[in-house]
Enzyme design. Sequence first.
Site, PDB file in Angstrom:
ATOM      1  N   GLU A  36       1.564  -0.308  -5.112  1.00 29.68           N
ATOM      2  CA  GLU A  36       0.559   0.685  -5.464  1.00 29.68           C
ATOM      3  C   GLU A  36       1.255   1.998  -5.847  1.00 29.68           C
ATOM      4  O   GLU A  36       1.745   2.720  -4.983  1.00 29.68           O
ATOM      5  CB  GLU A  36      -0.397   0.929  -4.293  1.00 29.68           C
ATOM      6  CG  GLU A  36      -1.504   1.921  -4.641  1.00 29.68           C
ATOM      7  CD  GLU A  36      -2.252   2.455  -3.437  1.00 29.68           C
ATOM      8  OE1 GLU A  36      -3.392   2.948  -3.622  1.00 29.68           O
ATOM      9  OE2 GLU A  36      -1.712   2.418  -2.309  1.00 29.68           O
ATOM     10  N   ASP A  73       0.831  -1.193   0.000  1.00 35.03           N
ATOM     11  CA  ASP A  73       0.000   0.000   0.000  1.00 35.03           C
ATOM     12  C   ASP A  73       0.874   1.254   0.000  1.00 35.03           C
ATOM     13  O   ASP A  73       1.914   1.308   0.668  1.00 35.03           O
ATOM     14  CB  ASP A  73      -0.892  -0.010   1.243  1.00 35.03           C
ATOM     15  CG  ASP A  73      -1.794   1.200   1.325  1.00 35.03           C
ATOM     16  OD1 ASP A  73      -2.707   1.303   0.504  1.00 35.03           O
ATOM     17  OD2 ASP A  73      -1.556   2.051   2.217  1.00 35.03           O
TER      18      ASP A  73
END
Length: 537
Positions: A270, A238
Amino acid sequence: MQRARVPRRLSLLAAGALVLGGPASAALLPGDAGATPSSAASLNTGDVTANLWEWNWPSVAEACTGHLGPAGYAAVQVAPPAESVSLASTGDGAHPWWEVYQPVSYGLTSRLGTRAEFSAMVAACHDAGVRVYVDAVINHMAGHNNTVNTTYGGSAFDPAGFSYPAVPYGHGDFHHANDGYCHDDDAGIDDWNDKSEVQNCELVSLSDLKTQSGHVRGKIAGYLNDLIGLGVDGFRIDAAKHIDQDDFAAVKGALNTTTAEGRPPYIAQEIFPGASNPDLKAAAFTRNGDVLGFAYAMGLKTQFQDGTLANLSGIPSWSLDADGSQTYAMITNHDTERDGSTLSYKNGSDYTLANYFLLAYPYGKPAIFDGFAWSSRGQSPPADSRGFVTGTDCSSGWQCITQSIGIKGMVGWRNATASATTVSDFTATASGVIGFRRGSRGWIGLNDSSGPSTASYPTGLADGVYCDVITGGAGPGGCAGTAVTVSGGTATVTIPARGAVAVHADAMSGATPTASSGANRGSTTGTSFRTGNDTWS
């Protein structure tokens, strides 16, 4: 100045001063209760992941055993498992989904289940042949602007003091305004093209970890290695765009090999597009692993909503987050379905057809997304009054396209055609009607128009009767769904309106599905019912 799109973090601002909180729990280390991994004798081949976002651990285990393993999925991605804040009241309602992106410790008691339940889920998925990838939040901890400190596992923390004793992290483990790393008076990111600011300042008041610190990197690696010790096979990182590539490389270098296969864990990062600075584009991060295919998903949305499938004959520039060999491809995820930048379940047949195309076209490693139904951007997944997520019910409140007959059939189709790495005979009989083959292994036709379409297509397949995997594939007595006859390598096919037909060499009339068709680990169980535009079984 271009601002990044970060809806889960922007929810923090909309909520104003948030609540967090609570008691304390000791950090759990490898070897603690529930830490014995179960190494599967063999795991499914292929490259398809089911992203079961914010499903609780027993529900993931059930999906692996009943659907994902038998269908031939290679992996399942699960939501962040670390202990997080528990927010009974916010501007997004009680217990918004983004709680799990505000960790307070690296313990594994969360709103999705206990450490023991997590470990049992990994073991069940491995036994079904399915790898487990974890969404890892390692850029930051819970926001320092929180005004209470309730948590799901009972760990105490002091948000304003940057104190997270269950890790432990203290004030010096975080970036701060004008600290020599974050050159900004309020410590927030203002210039989204400034690499130093993007990677050393705070993402909407989330406490930004000083990943230059050996202590911090050691704690992050310890958390990821704990998960690897429980059998985890890979990570979706993330906010990877907000972590310096050298810092993450150091963390990655400290990771153990996986227990099931003895290889480095899979990494998907990400990196949301939009920056003009090349150092913040997806291609700059591929040395540390794959990157999420945001641009591909956004481009596919345009073509399917416009009904211009004829434009999909090649990989145009809009799709190139990175080379396909390093792209974790998708149609949507939890962020983009809420901001409307990609398709979502709310787009009906366009969404279903795009997922079929994702599985059929040889670009990237496809991930099929299943979250929950929502009417407001921050709302909680189905949960009890304390915020603990309840079991997945595919007939109420949850999205289960990963379990639909058509998607499971296309997972088998992708596995069966894996050896044919290029597209041939791409045929557009209309702007919204296309067909193509993958060598001599499989053919698919998609119809994004309002009426049925009949045409003849070169399939590359040997003559015979094949079973459409969208409507059921091959059964014990022949085709469970539509039969397609190939003669002279050509088939005349009627593709239904807003529908698809797909056949492959391992699913012929009267034939038993083989391992490459995805039916390699038992039979699919459960009752059949219809939700939206597809049938679940």
